[in-house]
Design a protein around this motif. Structure first.
Motif, PDB file in Angstrom:
ATOM      1  N   UNK A 117       0.892  -1.159   0.000  1.00 25.19           N
ATOM      2  CA  UNK A 117       0.000   0.000   0.000  1.00 25.19           C
ATOM      3  C   UNK A 117       0.930   1.208   0.000  1.00 25.19           C
ATOM      4  N   UNK A 118       1.050   1.876  -1.146  1.00 24.74           N
ATOM      5  CA  UNK A 118       1.994   2.985  -1.310  1.00 24.74           C
ATOM      6  C   UNK A 118       1.276   4.301  -1.037  1.00 24.74           C
ATOM      7  N   UNK A 119       1.689   4.992   0.006  1.00 23.10           N
ATOM      8  CA  UNK A 119       1.126   6.301   0.367  1.00 23.10           C
ATOM      9  C   UNK A 119       2.056   7.388  -0.134  1.00 23.10           C
ATOM     10  N   UNK A 120       1.754   8.656   0.189  1.00 19.54           N
ATOM     11  CA  UNK A 120       2.601   9.754  -0.292  1.00 19.54           C
ATOM     12  C   UNK A 120       3.966   9.772   0.378  1.00 19.54           C
ATOM     13  N   UNK A 121       4.017   9.442   1.668  1.00 19.88           N
ATOM     14  CA  UNK A 121       5.277   9.550   2.410  1.00 19.88           C
ATOM     15  C   UNK A 121       5.755   8.248   3.024  1.00 19.88           C
ATOM     16  N   UNK A 122       5.018   7.171   2.855  1.00 13.04           N
ATOM     17  CA  UNK A 122       5.424   5.890   3.421  1.00 13.04           C
ATOM     18  C   UNK A 122       4.703   4.765   2.685  1.00 13.04           C
ATOM     19  N   UNK A 138      12.081   1.617   5.178  1.00 14.73           N
ATOM     20  CA  UNK A 138      12.054   0.655   4.083  1.00 14.73           C
ATOM     21  C   UNK A 138      11.473  -0.684   4.518  1.00 14.73           C
ATOM     22  N   UNK A 139      11.043  -1.458   3.515  1.00 15.41           N
ATOM     23  CA  UNK A 139      10.562  -2.826   3.715  1.00 15.41           C
ATOM     24  C   UNK A 139      11.235  -3.680   2.655  1.00 15.41           C
ATOM     25  N   UNK A 140      11.764  -4.827   3.060  1.00 17.86           N
ATOM     26  CA  UNK A 140      12.400  -5.745   2.115  1.00 17.86           C
ATOM     27  C   UNK A 140      11.781  -7.126   2.272  1.00 17.86           C
ATOM     28  N   UNK A 141      11.382  -7.704   1.145  1.00 18.56           N
ATOM     29  CA  UNK A 141      10.864  -9.066   1.112  1.00 18.56           C
ATOM     30  C   UNK A 141      11.805  -9.870   0.224  1.00 18.56           C
ATOM     31  N   UNK A 148      12.269  -4.615  -2.773  1.00 17.99           N
ATOM     32  CA  UNK A 148      12.748  -3.632  -1.808  1.00 17.99           C
ATOM     33  C   UNK A 148      11.979  -2.336  -2.003  1.00 17.99           C
ATOM     34  N   UNK A 149      11.257  -1.884  -0.980  1.00 16.73           N
ATOM     35  CA  UNK A 149      10.479  -0.648  -1.039  1.00 16.73           C
ATOM     36  C   UNK A 149      11.100   0.361  -0.069  1.00 16.73           C
ATOM     37  N   UNK A 150      11.499   1.531  -0.599  1.00 14.63           N
ATOM     38  CA  UNK A 150      12.114   2.565   0.248  1.00 14.63           C
ATOM     39  C   UNK A 150      11.343   3.873   0.103  1.00 14.63           C
ATOM     40  N   UNK A 151      11.361   4.670   1.167  1.00 12.65           N
ATOM     41  CA  UNK A 151      10.719   5.977   1.134  1.00 12.65           C
ATOM     42  C   UNK A 151      11.443   6.982   2.030  1.00 12.65           C
ATOM     43  N   UNK A 209       9.295   4.005  -3.462  1.00  8.54           N
ATOM     44  CA  UNK A 209       9.644   3.409  -4.751  1.00  8.54           C
ATOM     45  C   UNK A 209      10.041   1.962  -4.488  1.00  8.54           C
ATOM     46  N   UNK A 210       9.733   1.116  -5.462  1.00  5.02           N
ATOM     47  CA  UNK A 210       9.954  -0.324  -5.309  1.00  5.02           C
ATOM     48  C   UNK A 210      10.953  -0.793  -6.344  1.00  5.02           C
TER      49      UNK A 210
END
Length: 177
Positions: free
Chosen positions: A120-125, A147-150, A162-165, A171-172
């Motif tokens: 679930x991609x929000x504006x800041x997280x 960030x979240x890494x699977x 890898x999703x970073x903000x 961005x993924x």
């Protein structure tokens, strides 16, 4: 006889007190670890139609009914990549699962050789909605404030989503190694 009854009564009282104390301690600890219930995400009309069509067996010209598949967790739409080399044609493209105008985020799904990840991609997280490994793959998830890494693993093969903000909108990146 009276002495035996006194011993049994003392044992019952001590056991009852120990059980009560243990229950109270566990209850106190568990009450502070309440988790949010899982969210049901809305499906778009196109996704609902595609899901219902994918789950039906293909029509056949003969009158013999094909066996119905057992219970599943969703349609199996994963296709294997032609090669394991990390190039632009092998990297999966995100597909929007749903986007509701009431929510400020967008739910996006990333299908890889190792499994499927939904954010679930929000504006800041971003938040991890689900991660499901494919058959024969294992999965590990790491989460921090930025960030979240699977990571999916099967033998020596690894696929990382890898999703970073930390320095802008989420961005993924998907990598195979």
């Amino acid at each position: 006889m009276r002495r035996g009854l006194v011993h049994v009564l003392a044992w019952l009282l001590a056991t009852g007190a120990a059980v009560t104390l243990s229950w109270w301690g566990v209850h106190t600890v568990m009450a502070g670890t309440a988790y949010d219930p899982p969210r049901a995400l809305p499906l778009t009309a196109a996704e609902a139609t595609a899901t219902s069509q994918d789950s039906r067996p293909p029509p056949s010209g003969n009158s013999v009914a094909s066996p119905s598949p057992g219970p599943s967790r969703g349609p199996a739409t994963r296709t294997p990549a032609p090669s394991r080399t990390p190039d632009a044609s092998a990297s999966p493209s995100p597909s929007a699962v749903s986007s509701s105008p009431a929510a400020s985020g967008t739910v996006k799904s990333y299908d890889t050789d190792g499994g499927r990840v939904v954010f679930d991609l929000r504006k800041t997280y971003a938040t991890l909605v689900s991660a499901t490994p494919g058959a024969g793959w294992s999965m590990q998830v790491w989460k921090t404030e930025a960030w979240i890494r699977v990571e999916f693993a099967s033998g020596a093969d690894r696929v990382s989503v890898f999703c970073t903000w930390h320095d802008g909108p989420p961005r993924v990146e998907v990598g195979t190694y």
